[in-house]
Design a protein around this motif. Sequence first.
Motif, PDB file in Angstrom:
ATOM      1  N   GLU A   1     -49.405  46.755 147.434  1.00 56.14           N
ATOM      2  CA  GLU A   1     -48.966  48.063 147.894  1.00 56.14           C
ATOM      3  C   GLU A   1     -50.132  48.980 148.280  1.00 56.14           C
ATOM      4  O   GLU A   1     -49.911  50.054 148.855  1.00 56.14           O
ATOM      5  N   PHE A   2     -51.354  48.560 147.972  1.00 57.41           N
ATOM      6  CA  PHE A   2     -52.522  49.321 148.401  1.00 57.41           C
ATOM      7  C   PHE A   2     -52.852  49.062 149.870  1.00 57.41           C
ATOM      8  O   PHE A   2     -53.682  49.773 150.454  1.00 57.41           O
ATOM      9  N   GLU A   3     -52.209  48.056 150.457  1.00 51.71           N
ATOM     10  CA  GLU A   3     -52.434  47.701 151.846  1.00 51.71           C
ATOM     11  C   GLU A   3     -51.283  48.217 152.712  1.00 51.71           C
ATOM     12  O   GLU A   3     -50.159  48.372 152.230  1.00 51.71           O
ATOM     13  N   PRO A   4     -51.551  48.487 153.987  1.00 48.70           N
ATOM     14  CA  PRO A   4     -50.528  49.098 154.838  1.00 48.70           C
ATOM     15  C   PRO A   4     -49.207  48.336 154.883  1.00 48.70           C
ATOM     16  O   PRO A   4     -48.134  48.947 154.826  1.00 48.70           O
TER      17      PRO A   4
ATOM     18  N   SER B   1     -47.368  57.616 136.412  1.00 47.12           N
ATOM     19  CA  SER B   1     -48.122  56.601 137.138  1.00 47.12           C
ATOM     20  C   SER B   1     -47.509  55.221 136.921  1.00 47.12           C
ATOM     21  O   SER B   1     -46.885  54.965 135.890  1.00 47.12           O
ATOM     22  N   ASN B   2     -47.689  54.356 137.906  1.00 49.15           N
ATOM     23  CA  ASN B   2     -47.242  52.974 137.769  1.00 49.15           C
ATOM     24  C   ASN B   2     -48.417  52.090 138.180  1.00 49.15           C
ATOM     25  O   ASN B   2     -48.685  51.905 139.370  1.00 49.15           O
ATOM     26  N   ARG B   3     -49.118  51.579 137.204  1.00 45.96           N
ATOM     27  CA  ARG B   3     -50.372  50.854 137.456  1.00 45.96           C
ATOM     28  C   ARG B   3     -50.178  49.708 138.446  1.00 45.96           C
ATOM     29  O   ARG B   3     -49.339  48.835 138.251  1.00 45.96           O
ATOM     30  N   GLY B   4     -50.958  49.732 139.510  1.00 45.82           N
ATOM     31  CA  GLY B   4     -50.937  48.646 140.484  1.00 45.82           C
ATOM     32  C   GLY B   4     -49.884  48.763 141.560  1.00 45.82           C
ATOM     33  O   GLY B   4     -49.857  47.944 142.472  1.00 45.82           O
ATOM     34  N   ASN B   5     -49.016  49.788 141.476  1.00 45.24           N
ATOM     35  CA  ASN B   5     -47.912  49.895 142.433  1.00 45.24           C
ATOM     36  C   ASN B   5     -47.772  51.327 142.955  1.00 45.24           C
ATOM     37  O   ASN B   5     -46.821  52.040 142.616  1.00 45.24           O
ATOM     38  N   PRO B   6     -48.701  51.756 143.788  1.00 46.11           N
ATOM     39  CA  PRO B   6     -48.660  53.141 144.269  1.00 46.11           C
ATOM     40  C   PRO B   6     -47.452  53.454 145.135  1.00 46.11           C
ATOM     41  O   PRO B   6     -46.897  54.558 145.054  1.00 46.11           O
ATOM     42  N   ALA B   7     -47.032  52.512 145.961  1.00 51.12           N
ATOM     43  CA  ALA B   7     -45.878  52.773 146.826  1.00 51.12           C
ATOM     44  C   ALA B   7     -44.592  52.853 146.001  1.00 51.12           C
ATOM     45  O   ALA B   7     -43.732  53.703 146.266  1.00 51.12           O
ATOM     46  N   TYR B   8     -44.465  51.971 145.023  1.00 49.38           N
ATOM     47  CA  TYR B   8     -43.267  52.003 144.187  1.00 49.38           C
ATOM     48  C   TYR B   8     -43.153  53.349 143.473  1.00 49.38           C
ATOM     49  O   TYR B   8     -42.107  54.007 143.498  1.00 49.38           O
ATOM     50  N   ALA B   9     -44.255  53.787 142.845  1.00 45.18           N
ATOM     51  CA  ALA B   9     -44.225  55.047 142.114  1.00 45.18           C
ATOM     52  C   ALA B   9     -43.959  56.221 143.049  1.00 45.18           C
ATOM     53  O   ALA B   9     -43.149  57.104 142.759  1.00 45.18           O
ATOM     54  N   ALA B  10     -44.647  56.248 144.186  1.00 49.71           N
ATOM     55  CA  ALA B  10     -44.472  57.348 145.124  1.00 49.71           C
ATOM     56  C   ALA B  10     -43.064  57.381 145.704  1.00 49.71           C
ATOM     57  O   ALA B  10     -42.463  58.445 145.876  1.00 49.71           O
ATOM     58  N   SER B  11     -42.523  56.210 145.994  1.00 49.27           N
ATOM     59  CA  SER B  11     -41.172  56.165 146.564  1.00 49.27           C
ATOM     60  C   SER B  11     -40.137  56.638 145.550  1.00 49.27           C
ATOM     61  O   SER B  11     -39.175  57.325 145.912  1.00 49.27           O
ATOM     62  N   LYS B  12     -40.336  56.295 144.298  1.00 48.23           N
ATOM     63  CA  LYS B  12     -39.372  56.716 143.282  1.00 48.23           C
ATOM     64  C   LYS B  12     -39.484  58.212 142.983  1.00 48.23           C
ATOM     65  O   LYS B  12     -38.486  58.881 142.721  1.00 48.23           O
ATOM     66  N   ALA B  13     -40.713  58.731 143.016  1.00 49.57           N
ATOM     67  CA  ALA B  13     -40.871  60.183 142.896  1.00 49.57           C
ATOM     68  C   ALA B  13     -40.199  60.881 144.073  1.00 49.57           C
ATOM     69  O   ALA B  13     -39.555  61.924 143.916  1.00 49.57           O
ATOM     70  N   GLY B  14     -40.337  60.295 145.253  1.00 52.05           N
ATOM     71  CA  GLY B  14     -39.662  60.844 146.420  1.00 52.05           C
ATOM     72  C   GLY B  14     -38.152  60.814 146.278  1.00 52.05           C
ATOM     73  O   GLY B  14     -37.455  61.740 146.716  1.00 52.05           O
ATOM     74  N   ALA B  15     -37.633  59.758 145.671  1.00 48.84           N
ATOM     75  CA  ALA B  15     -36.192  59.657 145.469  1.00 48.84           C
ATOM     76  C   ALA B  15     -35.687  60.758 144.538  1.00 48.84           C
ATOM     77  O   ALA B  15     -34.609  61.325 144.757  1.00 48.84           O
ATOM     78  N   VAL B  16     -36.462  61.060 143.500  1.00 52.51           N
ATOM     79  CA  VAL B  16     -36.078  62.142 142.586  1.00 52.51           C
ATOM     80  C   VAL B  16     -36.060  63.470 143.333  1.00 52.51           C
ATOM     81  O   VAL B  16     -35.136  64.284 143.184  1.00 52.51           O
TER      82      VAL B  16
END
Length: 244
Positions: free
Chosen positions: A97-100, A143-158
Amino acid sequence: MPGDLDFSGKTVLVVGGSSGIGNGVAHGFRERGAAVHVWGTRARAEDYAGVEGSDLAGLSYACVDVGDRARIDAAPGIDPLDVLVLCQGTVVYRRGEFEPEGWDRVMAVNLDSLMDCARKFRSVLAARHGVIIIVSSVSGFKSNRGNPAYAASKAGAVSLTKTLGEAWAPEGIRVVGLAPGLVDTKLTKVTTEHPDRLAGALRSIPLGRMGTPQDMAGAALLLASPLAGYVVGQTLIVDGGLSL
């Protein structure tokens, strides 16, 4: 009251309802009388035969890859519709998830498609004074270690739950959210299939166990019911105390 959890005569769509949490939620509504549609990514319902956490008996299935906006737009409508559960989700491990490519795929499925699906069914939900349940994650609050897109997307969902809740309540659509903790599904195998990781995770959960899709179904039924009729824009954390 029992009658408040009776969904007889109601129509429900669970996006991501082909397996895991979404499948548990779909059957929760089906068992309480609703006609339930589910969207998944495989071509036919039969293609889920033997897939762990998947039971499509009694559910109406359609193949819609919500990571592609054009496929959402082209998907058949459902009218009438009383409850829309947005339970789609994906994750990319090994720091992908660190890659485009990994980032874009996760954000497309976990966040962009929420708005696309909500927009698609806005008018039919308004006609029925319906409910949208946006399923996020406790990862949306930390934070969700190793998964920036997952964490950001879920924060966005909230955040999207709050914003659509405010925007669409005057139209008669009640938007609410559900944030699961650690639930034993195919997305959490990276933890559940490793005894040391699993033991560590369980130590952090006050109830001492993982959640189940049925636990999430109970919360979804409550949120969709008249018992939660004055709840708008809020996300219910259902994690056994993990986030405490």
